[in-house]
Design a protein around this motif. Structure first.
Motif, PDB file in Angstrom:
ATOM      1  N   LYS A  31     -30.379   7.010   3.645  1.00  0.00           N
ATOM      2  CA  LYS A  31     -31.033   6.262   2.920  1.00  0.00           C
ATOM      3  C   LYS A  31     -31.871   5.684   1.728  1.00  0.00           C
ATOM      4  CE  LYS A  31     -33.681   6.193   7.559  1.00  0.00           C
ATOM      5  NZ  LYS A  31     -34.951   5.952   8.299  1.00  0.00           N
ATOM      6  N   PHE A  32     -31.107   6.916   0.709  1.00  0.00           N
ATOM      7  CA  PHE A  32     -32.543   6.482   0.010  1.00  0.00           C
ATOM      8  C   PHE A  32     -31.006   7.983  -0.970  1.00  0.00           C
ATOM      9  CE2 PHE A  32     -35.542   8.181   2.729  1.00  0.00           C
ATOM     10  CZ  PHE A  32     -36.281   7.132   1.917  1.00  0.00           C
ATOM     11  N   ASN A  33     -30.510   6.469  -2.686  1.00  0.00           N
ATOM     12  CA  ASN A  33     -29.876   7.035  -3.894  1.00  0.00           C
ATOM     13  C   ASN A  33     -31.109   8.193  -4.118  1.00  0.00           C
ATOM     14  OD1 ASN A  33     -27.510   7.080  -2.949  1.00  0.00           O
ATOM     15  ND2 ASN A  33     -28.432   4.452  -3.946  1.00  0.00           N
ATOM     16  N   LEU A  34     -30.890   9.406  -4.194  1.00  0.00           N
ATOM     17  CA  LEU A  34     -31.819  10.469  -5.247  1.00  0.00           C
ATOM     18  C   LEU A  34     -31.540  10.564  -6.750  1.00  0.00           C
ATOM     19  CD1 LEU A  34     -35.159  11.721  -5.512  1.00  0.00           C
ATOM     20  CD2 LEU A  34     -33.253  13.546  -3.851  1.00  0.00           C
ATOM     21  N   LEU A  48     -29.658  23.489 -13.610  1.00  0.00           N
ATOM     22  CA  LEU A  48     -29.319  23.524 -13.198  1.00  0.00           C
ATOM     23  C   LEU A  48     -28.396  23.517 -11.478  1.00  0.00           C
ATOM     24  CD1 LEU A  48     -28.882  27.378 -15.307  1.00  0.00           C
ATOM     25  CD2 LEU A  48     -27.725  25.400 -15.378  1.00  0.00           C
ATOM     26  N   PHE A  49     -29.400  23.727 -10.872  1.00  0.00           N
ATOM     27  CA  PHE A  49     -29.300  22.691  -9.298  1.00  0.00           C
ATOM     28  C   PHE A  49     -28.605  21.694  -9.092  1.00  0.00           C
ATOM     29  CE2 PHE A  49     -31.358  21.843  -5.462  1.00  0.00           C
ATOM     30  CZ  PHE A  49     -30.991  22.682  -4.741  1.00  0.00           C
ATOM     31  N   LEU A  50     -29.636  21.274  -9.641  1.00  0.00           N
ATOM     32  CA  LEU A  50     -28.986  19.252  -9.370  1.00  0.00           C
ATOM     33  C   LEU A  50     -27.501  19.278 -10.091  1.00  0.00           C
ATOM     34  CD1 LEU A  50     -32.489  17.567 -11.376  1.00  0.00           C
ATOM     35  CD2 LEU A  50     -31.364  18.097  -9.038  1.00  0.00           C
ATOM     36  N   LYS A  51     -26.955  19.528 -11.078  1.00  0.00           N
ATOM     37  CA  LYS A  51     -26.148  19.269 -11.661  1.00  0.00           C
ATOM     38  C   LYS A  51     -25.046  20.646 -10.244  1.00  0.00           C
ATOM     39  CE  LYS A  51     -26.052  20.569 -17.061  1.00  0.00           C
ATOM     40  NZ  LYS A  51     -25.742  21.408 -17.526  1.00  0.00           N
ATOM     41  N   LYS A  52     -25.551  22.247  -9.244  1.00  0.00           N
ATOM     42  CA  LYS A  52     -25.105  22.110  -8.608  1.00  0.00           C
ATOM     43  C   LYS A  52     -24.512  20.907  -7.496  1.00  0.00           C
ATOM     44  CE  LYS A  52     -24.112  26.369  -6.005  1.00  0.00           C
ATOM     45  NZ  LYS A  52     -24.555  27.899  -5.831  1.00  0.00           N
ATOM     46  N   SER A  53     -25.664  20.718  -7.440  1.00  0.00           N
ATOM     47  CA  SER A  53     -25.874  19.671  -5.934  1.00  0.00           C
ATOM     48  C   SER A  53     -25.598  18.043  -6.383  1.00  0.00           C
ATOM     49  CB  SER A  53     -27.581  19.443  -5.708  1.00  0.00           C
ATOM     50  OG  SER A  53     -27.785  20.774  -5.937  1.00  0.00           O
ATOM     51  N   GLN A  54     -24.912  18.363  -7.576  1.00  0.00           N
ATOM     52  CA  GLN A  54     -24.267  16.819  -7.923  1.00  0.00           C
ATOM     53  C   GLN A  54     -24.840  15.629  -8.066  1.00  0.00           C
ATOM     54  OE1 GLN A  54     -20.304  16.405  -5.705  1.00  0.00           O
ATOM     55  NE2 GLN A  54     -19.791  17.638  -6.714  1.00  0.00           N
TER      56      GLN A  54
END
Length: 372
Positions: A31-34, A48-54
């Motif tokens: 439903k969402f593009n975050l 770093l977490f956001l990078k890892k989670s793409q």
């Protein structure tokens, strides 16, 4: 199928925060593009977490109030570039920057989560006008506790229609499912002498958190338990000089200060008793440590502030003491250490209560309904 909604979180001065990691993991991606905009002076654990989670993100090098004008312009450009349809801001600086930029960009759904309570009313009255600007620019405000809800409506005259009460949610199993290896690592790091009992505090050094009262209570406790250890985590803040004066009355071998420990779940398991004693009922907006300590199964001593007003019951799921009363804290700690029946009962009840009140799925569903 409906097209996805472009949702941008704007966050300021955050290093590591499980709350945002959990949003990334559990928000409905069909439903969402975050995406995220981070207002930080440099790299962070969250980045770093956001990078890892793409997860798409932009970091704006943010160094305080002087960075606000430039950050508004940059945020406006990012919001236009990404086609953001909903902006959701967290914390004061991010809300100033993000909501102004969102308004300028013509975004019609502008949400902010109010993470502070009456702090500005009490300590920085001149800042209240900025809270009111943030409230005005928001189409929706998330109050994380009833205390915050009441302050928004009664003190700051926000329309009830604009305020949404959504409690924080937690991955509660993480606090109890700690491996022996992880616990051994934490014990070796902070309690290699295997001192007992371990009195735990996770709180910044600010006057209103009441850490000074816990230190005084611990000084009394040492008469009964000379081998006790006081663990002070998040040991930084504008009250540090005063706190360290208090610590001079405690032998060095009986306390440890921790600036930052990323293994939060393991750290709680080090404690025999946990203390959180803010100085009045409204100063905490929420108080995540109330929930975390009970989820971890640690018998706790609390004053009632923030979310604790809504679910903590004296001698049912914790021991409740009066504000600014070190003697009462000392008596409560001693009772929990000496009364296993009471300690076990409030531990079982506390864990049950936080599972009933602070389920992560419930919070995420409430957010998704607000976004839609």
């Amino acid at each position: 199928m409906k097209p996805k909604i472009n949702l941008t979180y704007i966050v300021s001065n955050i290093d590591k925060a499980y709350a945002f990691e959990w949003i990334v993991q559990f928000l409905n991606r069909d439903k969402f593009n975050l995406s995220f905009i981070l207002l930080n002076p440099g790299n962070s654990e969250l980045e770093l977490f956001l990078k890892k989670s793409q997860i798409d993100f932009h970091r704006l090098n943010y160094h305080g109030k002087g960075s606000i004008p430039g950050s508004i312009i940059k945020t406006y450009r990012i919001l236009k570039l990404t086609g953001t349809q909903i902006v959701h801001t967290h914390l004061f600086d991010a809300s100033i920057v993000g909501l102004i930029a969102g308004w300028l960009a013509g975004i019609t759904k502008r949400i902010h989560t109010r993470h502070h309570s009456d702090f500005h009313h009490v300590y920085y009255p001149k800042a209240v006008k900025f809270d009111k600007i943030v409230n005005f620019l928001s189409t929706d405000i998330i109050a994380i506790s009833k205390v915050v809800e009441q302050i928004l409506i009664n003190k700051e005259r926000v329309s009830k229609k604009k305020v949404n009460l959504i409690h924080h949610g937690f991955r509660l199993d993480e606090f109890s499912n700690v491996s022996d290896l992880a616990l051994d690592y934490i014990r070796g790091k902070y309690n290699p002498g295997n001192r007992w009992p371990v009195v735990g505090v996770i709180s910044r050094y600010t006057e209103w958190k009441g850490v000074q009262n816990t230190i005084e209570a611990f000084r009394m406790l040492l008469v009964d338990f000379p081998g006790a250890l006081l663990v002070l985590a998040n040991a930084h803040g504008n009250f540090k000089v005063e706190i360290q004066k208090k610590l001079k009355a405690i032998p060095n071998e009986n306390f440890v200060e921790i600036q930052f420990e990323p293994e939060l779940f393991s750290l709680y398991q080090l404690f025999s008793v946990f203390i959180h004693a803010p100085i009045n009922r409204e100063i905490e907006a929420f108080g995540q440590t109330y929930v975390e300590a009970l989820a971890a199964g640690i018998p706790s001593v609390f004053t009632l502030s923030g979310i604790a007003n809504e679910f903590i019951k004296d001698r049912e799921n914790a021991i409740v003491v009066d504000y600014n009363n070190p003697g009462a804290i000392y008596i409560a700690i001693r009772e929990l250490l000496n009364n296993k029946l009471l300690s076990d009962r409030i531990t079982v009840n506390g864990r049950m209560d936080v599972y009933n009140y602070f389920n992560l799925d419930r919070m995420v569903l409430s957010l998704e309904l607000l976004y839609e």
